[in-house]
Every structure is written in structure tokens, then in C-alpha cells.
Design a protein around this motif. Sequence first.
Motif, PDB file in Angstrom:
ATOM      1  N   PRO A 157       0.833  -1.385   0.404  1.00  0.00           N
ATOM      2  CA  PRO A 157       0.334  -0.392   0.181  1.00  0.00           C
ATOM      3  C   PRO A 157       0.881   1.329  -0.317  1.00  0.00           C
ATOM      4  O   PRO A 157      -0.314   2.098  -0.657  1.00  0.00           O
ATOM      5  CB  PRO A 157      -1.163  -0.410   1.134  1.00  0.00           C
ATOM      6  N   TRP A 158       2.066   1.415   0.780  1.00  0.00           N
ATOM      7  CA  TRP A 158       2.612   2.171   0.675  1.00  0.00           C
ATOM      8  C   TRP A 158       3.783   3.030  -0.846  1.00  0.00           C
ATOM      9  O   TRP A 158       3.369   3.767  -1.171  1.00  0.00           O
ATOM     10  CB  TRP A 158       3.978   2.242   0.710  1.00  0.00           C
ATOM     11  N   VAL A 159       3.218   1.732  -2.495  1.00  0.00           N
ATOM     12  CA  VAL A 159       3.379   2.566  -3.498  1.00  0.00           C
ATOM     13  C   VAL A 159       2.210   2.719  -3.831  1.00  0.00           C
ATOM     14  O   VAL A 159       2.357   3.961  -4.730  1.00  0.00           O
ATOM     15  CB  VAL A 159       2.918   0.716  -4.299  1.00  0.00           C
ATOM     16  N   THR A 160       0.894   3.043  -3.756  1.00  0.00           N
ATOM     17  CA  THR A 160      -0.352   3.416  -3.303  1.00  0.00           C
ATOM     18  C   THR A 160       0.302   4.933  -3.001  1.00  0.00           C
ATOM     19  O   THR A 160      -0.157   5.588  -3.527  1.00  0.00           O
ATOM     20  CB  THR A 160      -1.221   2.826  -2.889  1.00  0.00           C
ATOM     21  N   ALA A 161       0.334   4.779  -1.415  1.00  0.00           N
ATOM     22  CA  ALA A 161       0.576   6.535  -1.070  1.00  0.00           C
ATOM     23  C   ALA A 161       1.953   7.331  -1.422  1.00  0.00           C
ATOM     24  O   ALA A 161       0.984   8.464  -2.561  1.00  0.00           O
ATOM     25  CB  ALA A 161       0.694   5.896   0.300  1.00  0.00           C
ATOM     26  N   VAL A 162       2.781   6.592  -2.580  1.00  0.00           N
ATOM     27  CA  VAL A 162       3.708   7.643  -2.777  1.00  0.00           C
ATOM     28  C   VAL A 162       2.664   8.282  -4.483  1.00  0.00           C
ATOM     29  O   VAL A 162       3.563   9.250  -4.396  1.00  0.00           O
ATOM     30  CB  VAL A 162       4.940   7.239  -2.483  1.00  0.00           C
ATOM     31  N   VAL A 163       2.045   7.022  -4.591  1.00  0.00           N
ATOM     32  CA  VAL A 163       2.484   7.772  -6.441  1.00  0.00           C
ATOM     33  C   VAL A 163       0.915   9.322  -5.747  1.00  0.00           C
ATOM     34  O   VAL A 163       0.793   9.747  -6.578  1.00  0.00           O
ATOM     35  CB  VAL A 163       1.441   6.723  -6.866  1.00  0.00           C
ATOM     36  N   MET A 164       0.138   8.228  -4.630  1.00  0.00           N
ATOM     37  CA  MET A 164      -1.261   9.432  -5.110  1.00  0.00           C
ATOM     38  C   MET A 164      -0.224  11.127  -4.334  1.00  0.00           C
ATOM     39  O   MET A 164      -1.417  12.270  -4.874  1.00  0.00           O
ATOM     40  CB  MET A 164      -1.378   9.064  -3.476  1.00  0.00           C
ATOM     41  N   VAL A 165       0.349  11.027  -3.579  1.00  0.00           N
ATOM     42  CA  VAL A 165       0.827  12.118  -3.497  1.00  0.00           C
ATOM     43  C   VAL A 165       1.276  12.866  -3.906  1.00  0.00           C
ATOM     44  O   VAL A 165       1.334  13.823  -4.132  1.00  0.00           O
ATOM     45  CB  VAL A 165       1.964  11.961  -1.982  1.00  0.00           C
ATOM     46  N   LEU A 166       2.231  11.759  -5.496  1.00  0.00           N
ATOM     47  CA  LEU A 166       2.937  12.790  -6.483  1.00  0.00           C
ATOM     48  C   LEU A 166       1.982  13.400  -7.057  1.00  0.00           C
ATOM     49  O   LEU A 166       2.373  14.432  -8.365  1.00  0.00           O
ATOM     50  CB  LEU A 166       4.425  11.716  -6.222  1.00  0.00           C
ATOM     51  N   VAL A 167       0.592  12.295  -7.058  1.00  0.00           N
ATOM     52  CA  VAL A 167      -0.431  12.992  -8.504  1.00  0.00           C
ATOM     53  C   VAL A 167      -1.511  14.189  -7.922  1.00  0.00           C
ATOM     54  O   VAL A 167      -1.572  14.859  -8.462  1.00  0.00           O
ATOM     55  CB  VAL A 167      -1.263  11.355  -8.748  1.00  0.00           C
ATOM     56  N   LEU A 168      -1.664  13.666  -6.694  1.00  0.00           N
ATOM     57  CA  LEU A 168      -2.503  14.655  -6.340  1.00  0.00           C
ATOM     58  C   LEU A 168      -1.627  15.847  -6.140  1.00  0.00           C
ATOM     59  O   LEU A 168      -2.486  17.336  -5.647  1.00  0.00           O
ATOM     60  CB  LEU A 168      -2.908  14.284  -4.554  1.00  0.00           C
ATOM     61  N   ALA A 169      -0.603  15.799  -5.481  1.00  0.00           N
ATOM     62  CA  ALA A 169       0.395  17.595  -5.604  1.00  0.00           C
ATOM     63  C   ALA A 169      -0.281  18.321  -6.493  1.00  0.00           C
ATOM     64  O   ALA A 169      -0.684  20.300  -6.451  1.00  0.00           O
ATOM     65  CB  ALA A 169       1.177  17.419  -4.498  1.00  0.00           C
ATOM     66  N   PRO A 170      -0.028  18.483  -7.884  1.00  0.00           N
ATOM     67  CA  PRO A 170       0.136  19.249  -8.840  1.00  0.00           C
ATOM     68  C   PRO A 170      -0.810  19.459  -8.527  1.00  0.00           C
ATOM     69  O   PRO A 170      -1.673  20.620  -9.709  1.00  0.00           O
ATOM     70  CB  PRO A 170       0.639  18.456 -10.223  1.00  0.00           C
TER      71      PRO A 170
END
Length: 277
Positions: free
Chosen positions: A120-133
Motif C-alpha cells: 500500500p505504500w506504493v499507492t501512498a507515494v504515487v497518490m501524493v505525487l499525483v495529488l500535489a500538482p
Amino acid sequence: MMNGGHACTGALAGAAMSGVVGAATGAQLGVAGTAVGALLGAGAALLPDLDADGATAYRSGGPVTAAVGETFQWLARVAYRTTRLPHDPDGDGEHRGLVHTPVFAVMLGLLVALGALLSPWVTAVVMVLVLAPGIGALSRSGPKWVRRRLRTHRDPVALLVAVGIVALLMWSGALTNLGWFAGVSIAVGMLVHSVGDSATRSGIPWTWPIRRRCDTCSMTVRCPGSRWRRSHVLPKPMRWRVGSPSGKAIEGVIEVVCLVLVGALMLPDVAALMAMA
């Protein structure tokens, strides 16, 4: 298309997709699910511009997103160099090349979905990097009072908000089921970006890696072929030049319409919440 138009069209696609997913699975996503879907869609619609230094997605996560951007640019150059044909245009194929193709969008979405199965950490990191912009771009396109009060149009603040949203999802246990949804959102958002760019005069190589005739050879001449020929979704007279006054006006209307429609999609869930309160 500029960042605001990409983010707003992506937000509409993400919000609509969350409704489709909820209807198909029977899940009660509510206004929070629609909002997360909209933010994911907005961020995903900015990802293809990681192939351009200084773009919103490139700088939104500091050195992390810059490193991702440099990797994507390297892949784009390698793909162009190894697959170009005699009648492809000169250049390195970096911007509006591989990263703007439907093939890349689907493959990246699939990779994210598969990575979520590992942790689930893969999902967490990807979502942070996608949500921010997405948060930053939507804040810049939204009402001025949002920028004045929340400051989320600034990249560091948008990144902190993205971390907070993902942390809340992890705390609630919702993140473990969002990996595939994040993958689909990324693929759809990137495709929406490509549609936006191909509505302008620039176009994108929709059909790569299929070999096609180029624009200059007549039907009576044997064409050596082109794989990176750019295509459009609008007739030539309707396309606009990115950054021109008329282009900005068109994209401004698109942004307003998309944001209004996102609000309309959220309205039933907001009304239901108010009725329960």
C-alpha cells in the motif's frame, strides 16, 4: 493546452469516473470519494508534461518529481531514437512524444495498479505525487479567495495537503483498496491530457508505434513511413495556439465549465450529508 485546462478537464473526468466506479461496484463513495477522484484526475492530467522541465508536475514534488521527469524524458528520447522512421520530424522526441501517447498512459496506469498489489505504500507515494500538482493547478484555476485563504496554489503547501489527504486515507483504511483506482485514474487523466493537447495546433502522436504515411508524400509516392506523426481531435480551423489570447479565452471557458460540472456531480452527496446532519 495550459495547466489549468488540463487540471480542470482531468478533475471532471476523475469525478465522473468515481461515480461510475461507485455505481459498478455498489460502493458508497460519497462526496469525499468524488473529491478524491477529482483531485486524482486533475493531477494525472498533468503527468504527461513531466517530459518538460519546469512544468507543474515536474516541480511539484521537488527533486523526487524532477527525477521522475528526467527518467520519462530519457525514455522518450530512447523511444524516439529507436523507433523513428525516415519521414518523422527532426528533434529528440522528448516533449509531446512517448509520454503523451495512449500506450504510455495505459502502461503507467497498469504499473501503478500492479505496484499497489505489492505494498500500500506504493499507492501512498504515487497518490501524493499525483495529488500535489492537481491541488496546486486547481487552486490557481479556482476562485481567488481559495488562493488567498488556503495558499494551496503554492507547490509546498499543495504537497503538504496531498500528504495530509493520503495520511487520512491510510488512517481510515481506505488506501488499501485504492491501488487499482489510482492506476485507472492515472491512465484516464493522461488520456484526457492528450485529448486537450490534440485540440490545439500542436497535436500528439496518437497512433505510435503504428507506421503511417507522412503528411507530405502524395498517394502516388511510396512513403517510407512515420510513427511519430501528430494527430488532432478537432478540424484545423477550430484548433487554437497555446498561450495566445484566443487560446487563453477558450481554455478559460473550458475551466469554468469543468469546475461547474464537478460541483454538480458532488451536489447530490453534499445534499445527502446536509439532510443527515
